[in-house]
Design an enzyme around this catalytic site. Structure first.
Site, PDB file in Angstrom:
ATOM      1  N   ALA A 156      -3.161  -5.643   6.819  1.00 23.98           N
ATOM      2  CA  ALA A 156      -2.150  -6.624   6.428  1.00 23.98           C
ATOM      3  C   ALA A 156      -2.032  -7.740   7.468  1.00 23.98           C
ATOM      4  O   ALA A 156      -1.999  -8.926   7.122  1.00 23.98           O
ATOM      5  CB  ALA A 156      -0.801  -5.932   6.222  1.00 23.98           C
ATOM      6  N   GLY A 186     -10.826   5.360   4.400  1.00 20.99           N
ATOM      7  CA  GLY A 186     -12.096   5.213   3.684  1.00 20.99           C
ATOM      8  C   GLY A 186     -12.376   3.761   3.339  1.00 20.99           C
ATOM      9  O   GLY A 186     -13.509   3.395   3.032  1.00 20.99           O
ATOM     10  N   ALA A 228       5.388  -5.410  20.221  1.00 20.62           N
ATOM     11  CA  ALA A 228       6.615  -6.067  19.775  1.00 20.62           C
ATOM     12  C   ALA A 228       7.760  -5.076  19.890  1.00 20.62           C
ATOM     13  O   ALA A 228       7.642  -3.928  19.453  1.00 20.62           O
ATOM     14  CB  ALA A 228       6.465  -6.542  18.334  1.00 20.62           C
ATOM     15  N   ARG A 231      -2.312  14.211  -4.778  1.00 16.93           N
ATOM     16  CA  ARG A 231      -2.359  14.683  -3.395  1.00 16.93           C
ATOM     17  C   ARG A 231      -1.182  15.595  -3.062  1.00 16.93           C
ATOM     18  O   ARG A 231      -1.340  16.586  -2.364  1.00 16.93           O
ATOM     19  CB  ARG A 231      -2.335  13.480  -2.454  1.00 16.93           C
ATOM     20  CG  ARG A 231      -3.586  12.652  -2.584  1.00 16.93           C
ATOM     21  CD  ARG A 231      -3.468  11.344  -1.854  1.00 16.93           C
ATOM     22  NE  ARG A 231      -4.763  10.688  -1.860  1.00 16.93           N
ATOM     23  CZ  ARG A 231      -5.028   9.552  -1.244  1.00 16.93           C
ATOM     24  NH1 ARG A 231      -4.062   8.930  -0.575  1.00 16.93           N
ATOM     25  NH2 ARG A 231      -6.216   9.019  -1.283  1.00 16.93           N
ATOM     26  N   ALA A 277      -3.555   1.560  -0.872  1.00 14.78           N
ATOM     27  CA  ALA A 277      -3.004   1.097   0.407  1.00 14.78           C
ATOM     28  C   ALA A 277      -3.727  -0.150   0.884  1.00 14.78           C
ATOM     29  O   ALA A 277      -3.105  -1.115   1.335  1.00 14.78           O
ATOM     30  CB  ALA A 277      -3.102   2.186   1.475  1.00 14.78           C
TER      31      ALA A 277
END
Ligand code: ADP
Length: 455
Positions: free
Chosen positions: A15, A47, A157, A284, A438
């Protein structure tokens, strides 16, 4: 020390990198802060597969898909807790994000192979070369360097700075040499610091089930810092109790097993008694709970050479394979008896299980657990048997963002100057993130955050 940029980004994973490239492209001056000595976060060690509908690879393979189906699968996979409007933003922009990775960032994706992770109706996960996030992070970093974007590693941060109106105007960070650095942001701060899977205390705070008994697959930097920092300036949190385990991980380290991706090609799971106990392509969370309910809280994954030859996971992840073998966690055996004996499973019980698998492979119907892809014949060796446990893998909860990735407060109002993207946000995946979503989330919303913050 004080430094000033248009856009300050916290966290150099999928991201953060995507946000940095887009903000710079839009003309902003950008700094990317990473607390660890090296970049990549969970994105690097994943992955690297990325879902998108109607991609060039689906066209190559003649697979029909649609944005609507992608939305439906994602919402349903998360027990309809995800925000439908935000899932729509993801699904409508993921394809362009994947093309951007391919065309602008020069990421190599396999042209003739896609994964169909659990919960997806069709094969839609693009696979980067090497089947890991290393291809993504290597290329994103290369692009970052070429564009001359400042990257500060070993820079953590610690606090968001606000003005009198509550607008976020910068970040206070602990620098590499111990001193404090203040990064002023003329335009915006983007939080892309990932989830909190590596923070056991924080896991317990939001869901006591996920205590020390679980190890984690996650990068050490995923300790929820961005969530805590944003909360301190009034950000709302959502879905924090939803923590995902990955079912097949290394029992010594907690690290995810990519060799065990043979499960997607037909490998089965058995317990210490040599018996199957769950459908191997279940969600999962379901498989993880089922494994923990078995004797010892672990399972064995078993496959033969024919199954292994489909995805070639042993060759692709050679280092992992060799380490598992060395640690006595994976064994290659010529016969089923030998495989059973290595882990002290009753050979006759295991043989009986495989006889049933072969019977169901032949009939095309798994009468025991209704394997959705159909079981494969396993009468011929050699065999691979691998010990596995579930491990904390993804935290679905986090910050509430809107369509332009602005971080919202408890009243649902945007906090001026503050944006977020990736695992640190909590609105997409609901109770359960589907495989391949994700990376899609991090890249898609990372890009939007970069474009918006640069305005
Ligand atoms: P995403 O998939 O959302 O991009 P990743 O886990 O790939 O998430 O990346 C998050 C990155 O943010 C990691 O590299 C992590 O070390 C970094 N990070 C986490 N907390 C901080 C912080 N306080 N300051 C700087 N970087 C951070």
């Amino acid at each position: 020390a004080d430094q000033t940029y248009d856009v300050v980004i916290i966290g150099a994973g999928g991201a953060g990198f995507s946000a940095a490239l887009e903000a710079k492209q839009a003309g902003a001056s950008v700094v990317l802060l990473e607390k660890m000595p090296s970049v990549g976060g969970n994105t690097l060690i994943s992955g690297g597969e990325m879902n998108a509908a109607n991609t060039w690879v689906q066209k190559n393979l003649g697979i029909e898909d649609s944005t609507e189906l992608f939305i439906e699968d994602t919402l349903k996979g998360g027990d309809n807790i995800g925000d439908p409007e935000m899932v729509r933003v993801l699904a409508e922009n993921a394809t362009a994000a994947a093309e951007w990775l391919k065309d602008e960032v020069k990421v190599n994706f396999l042209e003739d192979h896609l994964f169909q992770f659990g919960g997806h109706s069709v094969k839609r996960a693009l696979i980067p070369e090497g089947h890991t996030g290393a291809e993504l992070i290597t290329k994103l970093k290369k692009q970052l360097d070429e564009m001359g974007i400042d990257l500060k590693t070993n820079t953590k941060a610690e606090k968001l700075l606000t003005d009198d109106s509550g607008k976020v105007i910068g970040v206070e960070a602990a620098g590499a040499n111990g001193g404090t650095i203040t990064f002023h942001a003329n335009k915006g701060v983007i939080i892309a610091s990932g989830g909190f899977g590596s923070n056991v205390e924080m896991r317990k705070q939001y869901n006591p089930e996920y205590d020390e008994k679980y190890m984690t697959t996650d990068a050490p930097g995923t300790t929820g810092d961005g969530i805590v920092m944003a909360q301190a300036v009034g950000a709302a949190l959502t879905n924090m109790e939803s923590i995902q385990t990955y079912p097949v991980c290394n029992p010594k380290t907690g690290v995810i097993s990519l060799v065990a991706d043979s499960r997607f090609d037909g490998a089965i799971l058995v317990n210490q008694s040599g018996q199957r106990f769950v459908e191997e392509l279940e969600r999962r969370d379901v498989i993880s709970k089922a494994i923990l309910a078995q004797e010892g809280g672990y399972a064995y994954q078993l496959w033969n050479q024919e199954i292994g030859d489909i995805g070639k996971t042993v060759d692709t992840h050679k280092d992992e394979y060799e380490m598992l073998v060395k640690d006595g966690l994976l064994y290659k055996a010529d016969t089923l008896k030998e495989a059973a004996e290595f882990f002290k499973i009753d050979p006759e019980a295991l043989q009986a299980t495989i006889d049933r698998v072969n019977k169901f492979a032949k009939s095309g119907k798994d009468e025991d657990f209704n394997h959705r892809a159909g079981l494969k014949d396993m009468s011929k060796g050699p065999y691979y048997i691998q010990k596995a446990v579930p491990s904390v893998h993804h935290t679905m909860g986090g910050l509430v963002i809107n369509k332009t990735t602005q971080v919202l407060n408890e009243q649902g109002q945007p906090i001026a100057g503050l944006f977020a993207a990736g695992e640190v946000t909590g609105v997409i995946h609901g109770k359960n993130r589907l495989g391949g979503n994700a990376i899609a989330d991090a890249i898609t919303f990372g890009r939007i955050a970069g474009q918006q913050a640069a305005k």
